[in-house]
Scaffold this active site. Structure first.
Site, PDB file in Angstrom:
ATOM      1  CG  ASP A 109      -0.338  -0.125   2.527  1.00 55.65           C
ATOM      2  OD1 ASP A 109       0.905  -0.220   2.582  1.00 55.65           O
ATOM      3  OD2 ASP A 109      -1.065  -0.133   3.540  1.00 55.65           O
ATOM      4  CB  SER A 110       4.557   1.762   0.217  1.00 55.59           C
ATOM      5  OG  SER A 110       4.896   0.646  -0.585  1.00 55.59           O
ATOM      6  CG  ASP A 153       0.193  -4.086   1.932  1.00 54.33           C
ATOM      7  OD1 ASP A 153       0.138  -4.946   2.836  1.00 54.33           O
ATOM      8  OD2 ASP A 153       1.051  -3.183   1.895  1.00 54.33           O
ATOM      9  CE  LYS A 211       2.906  -6.101   3.701  1.00 53.17           C
ATOM     10  NZ  LYS A 211       2.416  -4.931   4.463  1.00 53.17           N
ATOM     11  CD  GLU A 241      -0.135  -1.801   7.836  1.00 51.09           C
ATOM     12  OE1 GLU A 241      -0.548  -1.017   8.721  1.00 51.09           O
ATOM     13  OE2 GLU A 241       0.512  -1.419   6.848  1.00 51.09           O
ATOM     14  CD  GLU A 286       7.265  -0.610   8.313  1.00 46.12           C
ATOM     15  OE1 GLU A 286       6.414  -1.327   7.781  1.00 46.12           O
ATOM     16  OE2 GLU A 286       7.502   0.554   7.950  1.00 46.12           O
TER      17      GLU A 286
HETATM   18  O1  KIV Z   1       3.510  -1.136   1.665  1.00 44.68           O
HETATM   19  C1  KIV Z   1       4.651  -1.629   1.679  1.00 44.68           C
HETATM   20  O2  KIV Z   1       5.429  -1.492   0.726  1.00 44.68           O
HETATM   21  C2  KIV Z   1       5.008  -2.396   2.858  1.00 44.68           C
HETATM   22  C3  KIV Z   1       6.455  -2.697   3.064  1.00 44.68           C
HETATM   23  C4  KIV Z   1       7.192  -1.481   3.415  1.00 44.68           C
HETATM   24  C5  KIV Z   1       6.656  -3.792   4.049  1.00 44.68           C
HETATM   25  O3  KIV Z   1       4.169  -2.739   3.631  1.00 44.68           O
END
Ligand code: KIV
Length: 291
Positions: free
Chosen positions: A71-72, A110, A139, A141, A208
């Site tokens: 989600d980055s 994500d 993934k 959180e 993290e």
């Molecule tokens: O969103 C992302 O790229 C992440 C990584 C930094 C682990 O969650």
């Protein structure tokens, strides 16, 4: 990215360092059993957060074990201030691009903020969108409040990667991008969370921004691999956002980011050169023109 409150690197050991040979035995994982095997064999897992066909192909060809469509993307490609702005449609569209360029790769998608906190039905809609777009796993959180969703997604046949420590979707509640698990109580909570994710059936987890000793403790107390980002060297693998390691992210980087090239300067120079050559009628040349 994630630069607000974290300590910054003062030097950049990787820029100008000699190119190292890629270990070709480290190829793209195919299934969750490759993650378990890597941990059993003591092989470190490499994961890169990339969002498009070009960089995904380059990462896979370079020998990365697994790709994360994180989600980055909301920050790296869309210019938002935090990952909270990522949506299911946004991430699924990038998963599709990555899947089309890397048919055999293990792709983790994500689940964005909000998509798994509005009940099972909404969560499953998001999971379905990711799986249909080509994700091999999802993934999410945190642990508290997600237990049923994690079990249900796994029972539905989609592997789940956990994410604990600094969880950027909770940055407002955490009060910024800070190192987590500083007190013994917080550390014990993170160890419990990690064990719970393993018990629920997660095949791996991202850890993290925690101290290296805590990273090591969590890794050694689990049989699933722990992929660290700012969690020290004694975990089972490392993940970085590709635009961070390529030196393409604006602003200063947190301490854990190693910039392997100064991508911003390289790209800026190329763009400047293009503009100059167009202005001076040096581009295109005869050989770059049709008869
Ligand atoms: O969103 C992302 O790229 C992440 C990584 C930094 C682990 O969650």
């Amino acid at each position: 990215m994630f630069s607000q409150s974290l300590k910054h690197a003062s030097s950049n050991p990787s820029l100008n360092s000699p190119t190292r040979q890629v270990d070709l035995s480290q190829r793209s994982f195919r299934s969750v059993s490759d993650f378990r095997k890597a941990k059993r064999d003591g092989k470190k897992i490499s994961m890169l957060s990339v969002y498009d066909a070009v960089f995904a192909r380059l990462a896979v060809d370079a020998g990365v074990n697994t790709i994360l469509v994180g989600d980055s993307v909301a920050m790296a490609l869309y210019g938002f201030e935090s990952t909270i702005h990522a949506t299911v449609e946004m991430i699924a569209s990038h998963v599709g691009a990555v899947r089309r360029s890397c048919p055999g790769a293990f792709i983790v998608a994500d689940l964005p903020f909000g998509s798994y906190r509005r009940g099972l039905k909404t969560a499953m809609k998001a999971v379905e969108a990711m799986a249909r777009a080509g994700a091999s796993a999802i993934k999410l959180e945190g642990v508290a409040g997600n237990e049923k969703i994690v079990s249900h997604v796994i029972e539905s046949g989609i592997p789940v990667m956990g994410h604990i420590g600094l969880t950027p979707q909770s940055v407002l509640a955490l009060g910024g991008y800070k190192v987590q698990g500083g007190t013994e109580e917080e550390a014990a909570r993170l160890i419990e969370d990690a064990k719970e994710l393993e018990d629920l059936g997660a095949f791996s987890l991202v850890l993290e921004c925690v101290g290296r000793n805590l990273g090591s403790r969590i890794s050694s107390s689990l049989s699933i691999p722990v992929i660290g980002i700012g969690a020290g060297a004694e975990v089972d693998g490392q993940v970085l956002v590709a635009s961070d390691l390529l030196g393409l992210s604006p602003g200063r980087s947190p301490r854990f980011v190693r910039r392997y090239i100064d991508g911003s300067s390289l790209v800026s120079k190329a763009f400047e050169e293009f503009c100059r050559q167009v202005g001076e009628a040096q581009y295109p040349s005869e050989s770059e023109s049709y008869d």
